[in-house]
Design a protein around this motif. Structure first.
Motif, mmCIF file in Angstrom:
data_model
loop_
_atom_site.group_PDB
_atom_site.id
_atom_site.type_symbol
_atom_site.label_atom_id
_atom_site.label_comp_id
_atom_site.label_asym_id
_atom_site.label_seq_id
_atom_site.Cartn_x
_atom_site.Cartn_y
_atom_site.Cartn_z
ATOM 1 N N ILE A 1 -6.500 1.797 -5.147
ATOM 2 C CA ILE A 1 -5.608 0.860 -4.453
ATOM 3 C C ILE A 1 -6.116 0.471 -3.064
ATOM 4 C CG2 ILE A 1 -3.588 1.700 -5.712
ATOM 5 C CD1 ILE A 1 -2.788 3.273 -3.217
ATOM 6 N N ALA A 2 -6.976 1.310 -2.459
ATOM 7 C CA ALA A 2 -7.466 1.034 -1.099
ATOM 8 C C ALA A 2 -8.892 1.563 -0.949
ATOM 9 C CB ALA A 2 -6.543 1.667 -0.063
ATOM 10 N N PRO A 3 -9.859 0.899 -1.580
ATOM 11 C CA PRO A 3 -11.238 1.414 -1.577
ATOM 12 C C PRO A 3 -11.890 1.476 -0.197
ATOM 13 C CG PRO A 3 -11.125 -0.799 -2.519
ATOM 14 C CD PRO A 3 -9.719 -0.332 -2.373
ATOM 15 N N ASP A 4 -11.362 0.742 0.769
ATOM 16 C CA ASP A 4 -11.987 0.701 2.090
ATOM 17 C C ASP A 4 -11.439 1.745 3.060
ATOM 18 O OD1 ASP A 4 -13.564 -1.461 1.291
ATOM 19 O OD2 ASP A 4 -12.024 -2.922 1.892
ATOM 20 N N ILE A 5 -10.413 2.478 2.653
ATOM 21 C CA ILE A 5 -9.832 3.485 3.550
ATOM 22 C C ILE A 5 -10.431 4.846 3.218
ATOM 23 C CG2 ILE A 5 -7.719 4.611 4.349
ATOM 24 C CD1 ILE A 5 -6.185 2.109 3.627
ATOM 25 N N PRO A 6 -11.108 5.503 4.193
ATOM 26 C CA PRO A 6 -11.740 6.794 3.911
ATOM 27 C C PRO A 6 -10.744 7.931 3.857
ATOM 28 C CG PRO A 6 -12.102 6.206 6.193
ATOM 29 C CD PRO A 6 -11.404 5.027 5.548
ATOM 30 N N LEU B 1 0.836 -1.202 0.000
ATOM 31 C CA LEU B 1 0.000 0.000 0.000
ATOM 32 C C LEU B 1 0.871 1.252 0.000
ATOM 33 C CD1 LEU B 1 -2.758 1.377 0.189
ATOM 34 C CD2 LEU B 1 -2.642 1.090 2.680
ATOM 35 N N PHE B 2 1.946 1.229 0.773
ATOM 36 C CA PHE B 2 2.878 2.360 0.822
ATOM 37 C C PHE B 2 3.475 2.634 -0.560
ATOM 38 C CE2 PHE B 2 7.484 3.345 1.202
ATOM 39 C CZ PHE B 2 7.373 4.663 1.619
#
Length: 274
Positions: free
Chosen positions: A57-62, A4-5
């Motif tokens: 890349i990270a749909p669940d992180i608001p 993710l980074f």
């Protein structure tokens, strides 16, 4: 987390390059209203690119929209993990066609930064940090400077964005400069707070201080300073966190201790010291 980074770094670099190549105004604004219009257009452009990239890349992180709202910055509704981003830090520089300006991004996890990214598209410099693993500039490990004398130190600070409204912070800044400027090796105001903190992590600056409650401007660079072996705290000497709301002081541990003794705090405005 490391995948993710890495993906987040690519999102920020792509947004920064697009911003540099297509959004710097060709004509200078004639007044504050035009300047604000130009800023809003560029900020919307950059924010959209970054948000869309992160959603991919990270749909669940608001995403936190609370950059300018200190109350909402601590909203528990944001959840365990969320993004904090400044899509253009140093906007006046950007709009006037000079540097430095940058983009900063932080992933907050359980109330603290997990990793941070600061990208300067003009110099193509990517500053990064991962909690517990270090800080880097374009992949090279960073370490704070070891100067331990104010007289030898290269320092930096920043003034309030709206000094006519933030009178207390403006007064504290002027008082701090009155004390520090005659004694320091040099003092600079380079614009974006996040990038100045990154410069402390890289040893380009020895220490940075700023009054106010712009914690979202400090989070990315603060993690970098800590991961580069430095110390970050409030002006009054308390541990730095997302709750810090009076000012930030960062550098190597020795220099931070010396500056803490010299920098005025809020109650000094009304004391005989001033």
């Amino acid at each position: 987390m490391e995948t993710l980074f890495r993906q987040s770094c690519e999102v920020i670099k792509e947004a920064g390059k697009a911003l540099k190549n297509s959004q710097v105004p060709f004509t200078r604004a004639e007044n504050k209203e035009e300047l604000m219009t130009q800023f809003q257009a560029a900020n919307v452009f950059s924010t959209h690119l970054i948000r869309e990239g992160l959603l991919t890349i990270a749909p669940d992180i608001p995403w936190s929209d609370a950059e300018f709202d200190t109350t909402r910055q601590k909203d528990p509704a944001l959840g365990r993990m969320y993004w904090v981003c400044d899509a253009i830090d140093g906007a006046i520089h950007f709009l006037q066609g000079f540097s430095p300006w940058c983009i900063s991004l932080v992933l907050i996890a359980d109330g603290i930064p997990a990793f941070s990214i600061i990208y300067d598209p003009v110099r193509d410099e990517l500053f990064t940090a991962i909690r517990g693993k270090g800080a880097w500039l374009n992949g090279e490990k960073l370490a704070v400077n070891i100067r331990n004398s104010i007289q030898e130190a290269i320092l930096a600070t920043a003034h309030p964005n709206q000094p006519q409204k933030e009178k207390k912070e403006a007064s504290l800044l002027l008082s701090s400069l009155e004390r520090i400027l005659p004694r320091a090796g040099a003092v600079r105001m380079l614009g974006p707070s996040s990038l100045q903190l990154a410069y402390v992590a890289a040893g380009r600056l020895d220490a940075f201080w700023e009054y106010g409650n712009d914690v979202y401007d400090w989070l990315a660079g603060a993690l970098m300073v800590e991961e580069a072996g430095g110390k970050v705290q409030s002006i009054e000497g308390q541990a730095f966190s997302i709750e810090t709301n009076t000012g930030v002081l960062a550098g190597n541990e020795w220099l931070v201790g010396l500056l803490e003794e010299e920098l005025p705090v809020e109650w000094d405005i009304f004391s005989c010291k001033m």
